[in-house]
Enzyme design. Sequence first.
Site, PDB file in Angstrom:
ATOM      1  N   GLU A   1      15.073  11.159  35.297  1.00  0.00           N
ATOM      2  CA  GLU A   1      16.038  10.213  35.882  1.00  0.00           C
ATOM      3  C   GLU A   1      16.079   8.893  35.112  1.00  0.00           C
ATOM      4  O   GLU A   1      17.131   8.273  34.999  1.00  0.00           O
ATOM      5  CB  GLU A   1      15.696   9.983  37.361  1.00  0.00           C
ATOM      6  CG  GLU A   1      15.954  11.240  38.182  1.00  0.00           C
ATOM      7  CD  GLU A   1      15.469  11.115  39.612  1.00  0.00           C
ATOM      8  OE1 GLU A   1      14.236  11.024  39.792  1.00  0.00           O
ATOM      9  OE2 GLU A   1      16.299  11.096  40.526  1.00  0.00           O
TER      10      GLU A   1
ATOM     11  N   GLU B   1      11.342  18.439  41.219  1.00  0.00           N
ATOM     12  CA  GLU B   1      11.027  17.921  42.562  1.00  0.00           C
ATOM     13  C   GLU B   1      11.091  19.000  43.632  1.00  0.00           C
ATOM     14  O   GLU B   1      10.315  18.997  44.579  1.00  0.00           O
ATOM     15  CB  GLU B   1      11.987  16.782  42.940  1.00  0.00           C
ATOM     16  CG  GLU B   1      11.691  15.449  42.267  1.00  0.00           C
ATOM     17  CD  GLU B   1      12.413  15.302  40.941  1.00  0.00           C
ATOM     18  OE1 GLU B   1      12.808  16.325  40.353  1.00  0.00           O
ATOM     19  OE2 GLU B   1      12.573  14.151  40.487  1.00  0.00           O
TER      20      GLU B   1
END
Length: 666
Positions: free
Chosen positions: A105, A125
Amino acid sequence: MTSPITTERHDDVLVIISNNPPVNALGAAVRQGLEAGIKQGLADDSIKAIVIRCDGRTFFAGADITEFGKPMQEPALPTLVDMIEASDKPVVAAIHGTALGGGCEVTLGCHYRIAVPSAKIGTPEVKLGLLPGAGGTQRLPRLAGVPLALELTAKGDPIPAKKALEAGLIDRLAGEDRLAADAIAFGRASEKTAAPDPAAIEAFKKENARRFRGFDAPAANIACVEAATRLPFAEGIAFERQEFMKLMMGVQSAAQRHIFFAERQAARIDGVPADTRLRDIKRVGVIGAGTMGGGISMNFLSAGIPVTIVEMQQDALERGTGVIRKNYEASAAKGRLKPEQVEAAMGALTPTLDLTKLADCDLIIEAVYENMDVKKELFGKLDTIAKPGAILASNTSYLNVDEIAASTSRPEDVLGMHFFSPANVMKLLEVVRGAKTAPDVLATVMALAKTIKKVAVVAGVCHGFIGNRMLMPRQVEAMKLLMEGATPEQVDRVHVEFGMPMGPFQMSDLAGVDIGWHRDPTRIESIRDALAAEGRWGQKKQAGFYDYDEKRNPSPSARVAEIIAEFRKKTGAVQHEVTDQEIVERTLYPMVNEGALILEEGMAQRASDIDVVWIYGYGWPVYRGGPMFWADTEGLKKIVAGLEKHGFAVATLLKDKAESGGRFTS
Ligand code: 3HC
């Protein structure tokens, strides 16, 4: 405390460098350092561009998972990523190793991404029961399209740099050794937007329904990517935050994070220092070329370790090596291996009928018939053949490793290596520590497990070790439930709904109803005996607890219902309506109880090891964190009450913990 972040000036480019071993997790100090670095770059007029890179073995491998559940320290990762994106000087991410989760990210907030060819990028994740919570679900589809965003977020497997380049997820490949220099030579890019594509989303959901069954996080990831196709960026981010927090507070993510750390903790051996000198394992011997021996051999061959495989008969040897080749060729046909890799693996395999050929092996694993006399005789012979210092292992799934070791003059070199079938696929390895096993022998095998990509757990010597020992009370109760009114279909359904890949009776049919059978068709003392006597040996005979068609699809069996009815009558078992909850209490609670006994007796080092065994050896749903973590979430008082209600003797450790409000796992 010195910051893990430093900066370097290269004329008009500022390079921000993170050095936070072992994996550059984005903990508070790293985030603060990055924020300061960006501010420094923005404040200095002579700086035209900023590069972010990492020292050590990898780019940022994600948010620091150990900070989850603790008070947040500023700046939050989403804020930092926004700040990078808002920079009016171009920011370049220079990626090596693995840019994962929050690390990925950060790169998405940057204006350019450059990576070495060996780098990998992804958002795992979902494997922690989460979703990318720093804008990943909104930026990924805009940058690389909806289909790839779905793959990356909802499945969680990283992709190699080359594929990321093709998808537009990175802009350029750097030279493998020139990342820092190549990254400095970079400018600003235009933003891409994703085309709304709800059709792709529906197809993706359908395709992966089986894989996602029971999990909360994949659906949340998909919902966020879907939101990116219809909401303005800021609203998409707000939606992502809301979904992220829901998952973060939920029990599934807590379970999956527990397993992440449990798996790594399992590698630590009580009483054996981490720096113990290991024995060199250059060649492995495997005795037995059946299903187990063949699968075990493949693990080593695939890791580039030569194997000598021994059988008693030429035809069995040829059949065994033939199966190994067939398995490799099937992988090659699916594109998972190159033809030359198949040949390299097969070339490292030496088949022989001669046991003395094992003399040059550093580790010898016995995978023969499960019989103590046979094993003792074999280990006696190995004692005369194996070179000094060679490790002698048994793949027994129940037998006493100390007794096997005593048939040699070197019990310190002996231990159990219990692989799970199919041994080339299943990730679990129970490493059975004998009373006399030398610490360096144990440490060597635990390290070797990592080389062959297994998750290893240390078990003590007891009947069935950790996994099979806990299976036993479950199977016993499942049979009793049949006698009292349940059907195999009901018991199995409850287990599948719980999240297990199959129930106890489906498992019996797969493994073989005849396993452990006394082979006397006139001696019928149990439902199993009756099935075995009629040749209902399970899937291989298209009949067991279920009937099977040619494609092995099961259906309830009228004959089995008859056999059960006969037994109910014969034994006079009291019939009652068995509820699904009773099945849970009587088949799963006793497993927790057995786990507590295993801990009490020191047969497992820690409760989380038991969880690892059940997740990787038997397909316990990872979102329930393994039997001991699950017991903690159910509440130990409730488990004890359930066990007592059904007349089980409750383990002292379990009772004590329930009374004191304790837990098995942290
Ligand atoms: N946070 C904290 N510690 C971490 C960590 C993380 N993200 N990733 C790894 N570690 C620790 C491990 O616990 C281990 O600690 P130990 O030595 O004390 O046991 C140590 O780093 C080394 O890890 P591995 O043994 O796993 O090392 P490998 O070289 O085998 O693997 C890896 C490296 C591929 C980076 C692997 O560690 C991994 O997959 N890490 C997790 C990646 C991940 O899930 N990232 C997403 C995090 S969540 C997130 O980013 C949320 C965000 O969207 C807001």
